[in-house]
Scaffold this motif. Structure first.
Motif, PDB file in Angstrom:
ATOM      1  N   LEU A 102       0.826  -1.203   0.000  1.00 21.06           N
ATOM      2  CA  LEU A 102       0.000   0.000   0.000  1.00 21.06           C
ATOM      3  C   LEU A 102       0.865   1.259   0.000  1.00 21.06           C
ATOM      4  CD1 LEU A 102      -2.780   1.363   0.160  1.00 21.06           C
ATOM      5  CD2 LEU A 102      -2.628   1.141   2.652  1.00 21.06           C
ATOM      6  N   VAL A 103       1.879   1.275   0.831  1.00 18.45           N
ATOM      7  CA  VAL A 103       2.729   2.461   0.934  1.00 18.45           C
ATOM      8  C   VAL A 103       3.575   2.644  -0.323  1.00 18.45           C
ATOM      9  CG1 VAL A 103       4.695   3.450   2.176  1.00 18.45           C
ATOM     10  CG2 VAL A 103       2.767   2.493   3.455  1.00 18.45           C
ATOM     11  N   ILE A 104       4.197   1.593  -0.795  1.00 23.45           N
ATOM     12  CA  ILE A 104       5.100   1.726  -1.945  1.00 23.45           C
ATOM     13  C   ILE A 104       4.337   1.934  -3.247  1.00 23.45           C
ATOM     14  CG2 ILE A 104       6.896   0.576  -3.314  1.00 23.45           C
ATOM     15  CD1 ILE A 104       7.864   1.454  -0.539  1.00 23.45           C
ATOM     16  N   PHE A 105       3.290   1.146  -3.479  1.00 23.42           N
ATOM     17  CA  PHE A 105       2.595   1.183  -4.766  1.00 23.42           C
ATOM     18  C   PHE A 105       1.265   1.930  -4.749  1.00 23.42           C
ATOM     19  CE2 PHE A 105       5.222  -2.686  -4.983  1.00 23.42           C
ATOM     20  CZ  PHE A 105       6.040  -2.304  -6.036  1.00 23.42           C
ATOM     21  N   GLY A 106       0.762   2.269  -3.575  1.00 24.49           N
ATOM     22  CA  GLY A 106      -0.477   3.026  -3.487  1.00 24.49           C
ATOM     23  C   GLY A 106      -1.741   2.197  -3.473  1.00 24.49           C
ATOM     24  N   GLN A 107      -1.605   0.895  -3.546  1.00 27.97           N
ATOM     25  CA  GLN A 107      -2.770   0.016  -3.424  1.00 27.97           C
ATOM     26  C   GLN A 107      -2.329  -1.348  -2.936  1.00 27.97           C
ATOM     27  OE1 GLN A 107      -4.667  -0.247  -7.227  1.00 27.97           O
ATOM     28  NE2 GLN A 107      -2.939  -1.191  -8.235  1.00 27.97           N
ATOM     29  N   SER A 108      -3.271  -2.038  -2.337  1.00 23.73           N
ATOM     30  CA  SER A 108      -2.983  -3.352  -1.779  1.00 23.73           C
ATOM     31  C   SER A 108      -4.224  -4.222  -1.926  1.00 23.73           C
ATOM     32  CB  SER A 108      -2.605  -3.226  -0.302  1.00 23.73           C
ATOM     33  OG  SER A 108      -2.464  -4.489   0.296  1.00 23.73           O
ATOM     34  N   THR A 109      -4.007  -5.484  -2.185  1.00 18.22           N
ATOM     35  CA  THR A 109      -5.148  -6.395  -2.284  1.00 18.22           C
ATOM     36  C   THR A 109      -5.745  -6.670  -0.911  1.00 18.22           C
ATOM     37  OG1 THR A 109      -3.662  -8.294  -2.187  1.00 18.22           O
ATOM     38  CG2 THR A 109      -4.320  -7.526  -4.383  1.00 18.22           C
ATOM     39  N   ASP A 110      -4.991  -6.442   0.145  1.00 24.27           N
ATOM     40  CA  ASP A 110      -5.439  -6.738   1.501  1.00 24.27           C
ATOM     41  C   ASP A 110      -6.116  -5.567   2.208  1.00 24.27           C
ATOM     42  OD1 ASP A 110      -4.300  -9.252   1.176  1.00 24.27           O
ATOM     43  OD2 ASP A 110      -2.367  -8.587   1.980  1.00 24.27           O
ATOM     44  N   ILE A 111      -5.945  -4.347   1.696  1.00 16.57           N
ATOM     45  CA  ILE A 111      -6.448  -3.161   2.377  1.00 16.57           C
ATOM     46  C   ILE A 111      -7.233  -2.312   1.387  1.00 16.57           C
ATOM     47  CG2 ILE A 111      -5.823  -1.073   3.647  1.00 16.57           C
ATOM     48  CD1 ILE A 111      -3.183  -2.512   4.377  1.00 16.57           C
ATOM     49  N   GLN A 112      -8.461  -1.973   1.773  1.00 14.54           N
ATOM     50  CA  GLN A 112      -9.262  -1.085   0.950  1.00 14.54           C
ATOM     51  C   GLN A 112      -9.102   0.336   1.436  1.00 14.54           C
ATOM     52  OE1 GLN A 112     -13.331  -2.579   0.757  1.00 14.54           O
ATOM     53  NE2 GLN A 112     -13.207  -2.201  -1.428  1.00 14.54           N
ATOM     54  N   THR A 113      -8.934   1.241   0.491  1.00 15.16           N
ATOM     55  CA  THR A 113      -8.797   2.655   0.838  1.00 15.16           C
ATOM     56  C   THR A 113      -9.805   3.461   0.033  1.00 15.16           C
ATOM     57  OG1 THR A 113      -7.124   3.027  -0.877  1.00 15.16           O
ATOM     58  CG2 THR A 113      -6.327   2.404   1.323  1.00 15.16           C
ATOM     59  N   ASP A 114      -9.933   4.713   0.416  1.00 14.47           N
ATOM     60  CA  ASP A 114     -10.748   5.647  -0.358  1.00 14.47           C
ATOM     61  C   ASP A 114      -9.847   6.785  -0.812  1.00 14.47           C
ATOM     62  OD1 ASP A 114     -10.397   7.297   1.876  1.00 14.47           O
ATOM     63  OD2 ASP A 114     -12.377   6.889   2.683  1.00 14.47           O
ATOM     64  N   ALA A 115     -10.423   7.751  -1.505  1.00  6.77           N
ATOM     65  CA  ALA A 115      -9.625   8.841  -2.077  1.00  6.77           C
ATOM     66  C   ALA A 115      -8.894   9.649  -1.003  1.00  6.77           C
ATOM     67  CB  ALA A 115     -10.511   9.757  -2.918  1.00  6.77           C
ATOM     68  N   ILE A 116      -9.507   9.862   0.139  1.00  4.21           N
ATOM     69  CA  ILE A 116      -8.864  10.654   1.196  1.00  4.21           C
ATOM     70  C   ILE A 116      -7.713   9.875   1.819  1.00  4.21           C
ATOM     71  CG2 ILE A 116      -9.193  11.883   3.380  1.00  4.21           C
ATOM     72  CD1 ILE A 116     -10.553  13.160   0.841  1.00  4.21           C
ATOM     73  N   CYS A 117      -7.900   8.605   2.054  1.00  7.77           N
ATOM     74  CA  CYS A 117      -6.804   7.779   2.578  1.00  7.77           C
ATOM     75  C   CYS A 117      -5.638   7.765   1.585  1.00  7.77           C
ATOM     76  CB  CYS A 117      -7.298   6.363   2.853  1.00  7.77           C
ATOM     77  SG  CYS A 117      -6.055   5.306   3.628  1.00  7.77           S
ATOM     78  N   ASP A 118      -5.950   7.635   0.301  1.00  3.10           N
ATOM     79  CA  ASP A 118      -4.902   7.662  -0.724  1.00  3.10           C
ATOM     80  C   ASP A 118      -4.160   8.991  -0.707  1.00  3.10           C
ATOM     81  OD1 ASP A 118      -5.736   5.134  -1.473  1.00  3.10           O
ATOM     82  OD2 ASP A 118      -6.896   5.840  -3.204  1.00  3.10           O
ATOM     83  N   LEU A 119      -4.904  10.087  -0.544  1.00  3.01           N
ATOM     84  CA  LEU A 119      -4.280  11.410  -0.459  1.00  3.01           C
ATOM     85  C   LEU A 119      -3.370  11.499   0.761  1.00  3.01           C
ATOM     86  CD1 LEU A 119      -4.011  14.417  -1.293  1.00  3.01           C
ATOM     87  CD2 LEU A 119      -6.045  14.851   0.111  1.00  3.01           C
ATOM     88  N   ILE A 120      -3.835  11.008   1.891  1.00  7.33           N
ATOM     89  CA  ILE A 120      -3.031  11.058   3.122  1.00  7.33           C
ATOM     90  C   ILE A 120      -1.754  10.243   2.956  1.00  7.33           C
ATOM     91  CG2 ILE A 120      -2.988  10.351   5.561  1.00  7.33           C
ATOM     92  CD1 ILE A 120      -5.982  11.236   5.662  1.00  7.33           C
ATOM     93  N   ILE A 121      -1.834   9.096   2.309  1.00 10.38           N
ATOM     94  CA  ILE A 121      -0.637   8.285   2.059  1.00 10.38           C
ATOM     95  C   ILE A 121       0.342   9.045   1.178  1.00 10.38           C
ATOM     96  CG2 ILE A 121       0.224   6.189   0.918  1.00 10.38           C
ATOM     97  CD1 ILE A 121      -2.441   4.839   1.827  1.00 10.38           C
ATOM     98  N   LEU A 122      -0.160   9.643   0.119  1.00 12.13           N
ATOM     99  CA  LEU A 122       0.699  10.411  -0.777  1.00 12.13           C
ATOM    100  C   LEU A 122       1.334  11.592  -0.050  1.00 12.13           C
ATOM    101  CD1 LEU A 122       1.674  10.539  -3.707  1.00 12.13           C
ATOM    102  CD2 LEU A 122      -0.291  11.990  -4.203  1.00 12.13           C
ATOM    103  N   MET A 123       0.544  12.294   0.740  1.00 13.93           N
ATOM    104  CA  MET A 123       1.076  13.413   1.523  1.00 13.93           C
ATOM    105  C   MET A 123       2.123  12.933   2.531  1.00 13.93           C
ATOM    106  SD  MET A 123      -2.281  15.791   2.256  1.00 13.93           S
ATOM    107  CE  MET A 123      -1.325  17.011   3.173  1.00 13.93           C
ATOM    108  N   ALA A 124       1.894  11.766   3.128  1.00 14.20           N
ATOM    109  CA  ALA A 124       2.849  11.224   4.100  1.00 14.20           C
ATOM    110  C   ALA A 124       4.177  10.902   3.426  1.00 14.20           C
ATOM    111  CB  ALA A 124       2.267   9.984   4.777  1.00 14.20           C
TER     112      ALA A 124
END
Length: 132
Positions: free
Chosen positions: A47-69
């Protein structure tokens, strides 16, 4: 080198470094304590390296927070500053305020950010007043 222990690679900078792992755990802990929709949430390497994971569902805000992090981690490394979860949440709050103004506090905006609003509680952040 961020931690001065290992050679710096993308993987080490964003996931492998102990300081960075602690930072991700702190953010996940905030999500789990304060977000009504997060239950036993944790970040994983994919999830952190590629921005998505088969094991974890995210939404647009979570994706934004990861990118910002990730940007925060990189900037901290370049500026040789310590990773600080509170400072990062302050940045997320500033982004929230900007988007609130841009989106004119629309229903879509409120629905998107709604589950995350509690991450800003108890951080003693200034309240942004929108003028019409």
């Amino acid at each position: 080198q961020f931690c001065n222990v290992h050679s710096e690679t993308i993987h080490h900078l964003f996931w492998g470094c102990d300081k960075v792992k602690s930072f991700w755990k702190d953010i996940a802990s905030i999500f789990n304590r304060r977000c009504t929709h997060a239950h036993n949430f944790s970040f994983d390497e994919t999830l952190v390296i590629f921005g998505q994971s088969t094991d974890i569902q995210t939404d647009a805000i979570c994706d934004l927070i990861i990118l910002m992090a990730k940007f925060y981690i990189y900037r901290s490394k370049v500026q040789n500053t310590i990773l600080n979860c509170k400072h990062f949440i302050d940045e997320v709050y500033r982004r929230f305020c900007i988007e609130k103004i841009i989106n004119k506090n629309s229903v879509v905006f409120r629905n998107s950010w709604g589950p995350y609003l509690n991450i800003f509680k108890s951080l003693q952040l200034p309240i942004v007043v929108q003028t019409v």
